[in-house]
Design an enzyme around this catalytic site. Structure first.
Site, PDB file in Angstrom:
ATOM      1  N   TYR A 102      14.764  16.626  -6.746  1.00 30.66           N
ATOM      2  CA  TYR A 102      14.074  15.510  -6.077  1.00 30.66           C
ATOM      3  C   TYR A 102      13.228  14.771  -7.106  1.00 30.66           C
ATOM      4  CZ  TYR A 102      10.911  12.874  -3.070  1.00 30.66           C
ATOM      5  OH  TYR A 102      10.198  11.868  -2.483  1.00 30.66           O
ATOM      6  N   GLU A 189      12.664   6.424  -4.715  1.00 31.66           N
ATOM      7  CA  GLU A 189      12.881   7.811  -4.317  1.00 31.66           C
ATOM      8  C   GLU A 189      14.351   8.155  -4.530  1.00 31.66           C
ATOM      9  OE1 GLU A 189      11.583  10.627  -0.613  1.00 31.66           O
ATOM     10  OE2 GLU A 189      12.826   8.905  -0.126  1.00 31.66           O
TER      11      GLU A 189
END
Length: 379
Positions: A102, A189
């Site tokens: 992530y 993101e």
């Protein structure tokens, strides 16, 4: 364009385009992704019953899946109960990903600049990871003047636990930060940021937010804006430089100032009511903006009463009052209207409302205004 490694992908608006896109890869399997402005697509559900907005499928199945997805409505945790229309799908080459991570860049109020958030585990909800394994999350504040240093990029790579070429991985971190800076992003993101079997770092899926204030220098990006993904009331408000967010209540609110607007919604709740919206007309609204604000609020069929709460500083109460009166006349307002004015030119404002001959309910303070609005709903 910015040097970030991404899977080859082609957007399609029709089934035929989707089939052609999949065929161009020449692979047995492809990835098909619904293109909506909401996260949680993979676990979402179409209103036609199809489970999931992201699928790895055989190329021979693209026609079937694209037919079910295009023109459908996808409901996710972030879309709201109404869901979002799927007008496009992205056909992407299936990559051989062996390690998912992530990565995100956000604006951080505490540090006064961008902050990079990285985690060695990705492909799932970062909120769940933060709750279950907070020690795995690395946060790296970046000085907005100095920019991302090589040492900071190395710190991020270490936090991601990259197993491949670490120098190449650092270049990818720099490329992602370059995207954040040069495209005036508020958020980048990447979930997952993944390694393939050769150790190459790839941004496999991403969500990017852009600063509205930078539209003048990011015209190519903002031309791609899909208004079908947005609340039409919010779109209309933007055209008149009004800040509007639709809610689920039945008392419409028009207020000047974001803080006062939030306080107004709280007071309505404390009095047993439920606000239908957040609407900030700002500190220098014109009569026409007030009229447009009324149109936007009353376009919501759930609104059964309208509360106007104005504290005049730069904003003048007489200008607001004139706008309120003209709006009532132009729209033939059929729901109760409660008005509380205070501040600059408040006497003139109250006089304009009193002389209008309209059935406008006046209030001396915010608590009284909220109580009267709730009472009108309950009557």
């Amino acid at each position: 364009e910015k040097g970030v490694n991404v899977p080859p992908g082609i957007a399609a608006s029709t089934v035929a385009e989707a089939v052609a896109a999949a065929a161009s890869f020449g692979d047995d399997e492809v990835v098909i992704k619904s293109q909506i402005l909401a996260g949680g697509r993979g676990l979402g559900t179409f209103t036609n019953g199809l489970q999931g907005g992201v699928h790895i499928i055989k190329s021979s199945e693209v026609e079937d899946y694209a037919g079910k997805m295009l023109g459908g409505t996808l409901v996710t945790k972030q879309s709201g109960e109404a869901g979002k229309p799927v007008n496009q799908v992205l056909l992407a080459k299936k990559m051989d990903l062996v390690n998912e991570m992530y990565f995100a860049i956000l604006l951080d109020r505490a540090s006064g600049g961008p902050v990079i958030i990285a985690c060695s585990e990705g492909g799932t909800s970062i909120e769940d990871l933060a709750e279950e394994s907070p020690e795995k999350i690395v946060k790296v504040p970046v000085d907005p003047v100095e920019g991302l240093t090589d040492a900071q990029a190395a710190q991020v790579v270490e936090g991601l636990m990259v197993t491949g070429d670490k120098e190449a991985a650092k270049e990818q971190i720099h490329a992602l930060f370059r995207l954040f800076e040069e495209a005036d992003c508020t958020m980048v993101e990447v979930n997952p940021l993944a390694e393939d079997s050769a150790g190459l770092l790839i941004a496999a899926d991403a969500k990017i937010g852009f600063d509205d204030n930078a539209e003048f220098r990011q015209k190519a990006i903002f031309e791609k804006r899909d208004f079908t993904q947005e609340d039409p009331r919010e779109v209309a408000a933007g055209k008149w430089d009004l800040n509007y967010i639709g809610l689920d209540g039945n008392i419409g609110c028009m207020v000047n100032g974001a803080g006062l607007a939030m306080a107004t919604m709280d007071i309505i709740e404390l009095n047993g009511g439920s606000p239908a919206n957040f609407l900030d007309v700002g500190g220098s609204a014109t009569e026409q903006q007030v009229i447009e604000a009324f149109k936007i609020i009353t376009s919501d069929p759930s609104v059964k009463c309208l509360l106007v709460n104005i504290f005049g500083g730069i904003m003048k109460c007489d200008v607001i009052a004139a706008g309120i009166v003209n709006a009532c006349k132009e729209l033939t307002l059929e729901i109760p209207l409660v008005v509380r004015l205070e501040g600059t030119n408040v006497e003139q404002g109250n006089a304009i409302i009193a002389a209008s001959g309209l059935n406008i309910i006046s209030a001396a303070n915010l608590d009284e205004a909220a109580a009267k609005a709730v009472a009108e709903i309950s009557a």
